[in-house]
Write a protein that holds these residues in place. Structure first.
Motif, PDB file in Angstrom:
ATOM      1  N   GLN A  80      10.170  -7.204  48.441  1.00 35.69           N
ATOM      2  CA  GLN A  80       9.577  -8.272  49.216  1.00 35.69           C
ATOM      3  C   GLN A  80       8.368  -8.890  48.512  1.00 35.69           C
ATOM      4  O   GLN A  80       8.094 -10.073  48.675  1.00 35.69           O
ATOM      5  N   LYS A  96      12.526  -3.125  51.164  1.00 35.48           N
ATOM      6  CA  LYS A  96      13.228  -2.704  52.374  1.00 35.48           C
ATOM      7  C   LYS A  96      14.417  -1.859  51.937  1.00 35.48           C
ATOM      8  O   LYS A  96      14.913  -1.999  50.823  1.00 35.48           O
ATOM      9  N   SER A 110      18.463  -0.619  58.980  1.00 34.12           N
ATOM     10  CA  SER A 110      17.337  -0.705  58.057  1.00 34.12           C
ATOM     11  C   SER A 110      16.135  -0.101  58.769  1.00 34.12           C
ATOM     12  O   SER A 110      15.817  -0.522  59.890  1.00 34.12           O
ATOM     13  N   GLU A 112      12.470   0.681  60.094  1.00 31.99           N
ATOM     14  CA  GLU A 112      11.236  -0.078  60.273  1.00 31.99           C
ATOM     15  C   GLU A 112      10.171   0.542  59.374  1.00 31.99           C
ATOM     16  O   GLU A 112      10.376   1.584  58.773  1.00 31.99           O
TER      17      GLU A 112
END
Length: 182
Positions: A80, A96, A110, A112
């Motif tokens: 990211q 991620k 995915s 958190e």
């Protein structure tokens, strides 16, 4: 501590991203080992009692990128953002972890929280060490959700079964690894 040219570090990140994406597509992360120095270390904490550490390019290839990534074929780790310090050669990449398996609402599984890798540049377009970090609680919750939903892929089920049978190579009690996380 000697600095590095910002352009060289930016090029290292660019090369890392390209090779990372290629390895994700292959479902084989072992080729990334060429991007580490011969004596590099790669580790992470895994909760309150365990940590993982691979020492040297061969262990990084076979353990961190081989053994530890088995069962994660089809997963992606899109970066990211990167933070680059050209004075120290430190690079932090935030990523991620995204499964190809979808939740009932169509969204991929995915966890958190924040995942990332802290790298130290060793010159010659290679990392001298890497330390990963992730939200252990959220990762555990996601995998439990996949298990109870009966959607955990067979490869990940096999990976979990291997670890239940005793400690795998590279796993150590906190503070007992051959290289420190810090």
């Amino acid at each position: 501590m000697a600095g590095f040219a910002r352009e060289e570090l930016d090029e290292m990140v660019r090369r890392w991203l390209i090779e990372n994406q290629r390895c994700e597509e292959l479902g084989d992360w072992k080729p990334l080992a060429a991007m580490y120095t011969e004596d590099a270390t790669y580790g992470w904490n895994y909760g309150p009692t365990q940590e993982f550490m691979a020492v040297g390019r061969d262990e990084i290839r076979e353990l961190a990128l081989g053994q530890e990534m088995q069962g994660l074929e089809g997963w992606t780790y899109p970066y990211q953002e990167f933070v680059v310090d050209d004075r120290s050669g430190s690079v932090i990449g935030f990523w991620k972890q995204v499964s190809e398996v979808k939740r009932p609402d169509g969204q991929p599984y995915s966890p958190e929280g924040i995942g990332g890798s802290w790298f130290r540049y060793g010159g010659d377009f290679q990392w001298s060490w890497q330390r990963d970090f992730f939200d252990f609680g959220n990762v555990s919750h996601m995998f439990m959700e996949m298990i109870t939903g009966n959607v955990l892929p067979a490869g990940m089920q096999q990976r979990i079964q291997r670890s239940v049978n005793g400690p795998l190579p590279g796993w150590y009690p906190i503070g007992k690894a051959p290289a420190s996380l810090w």
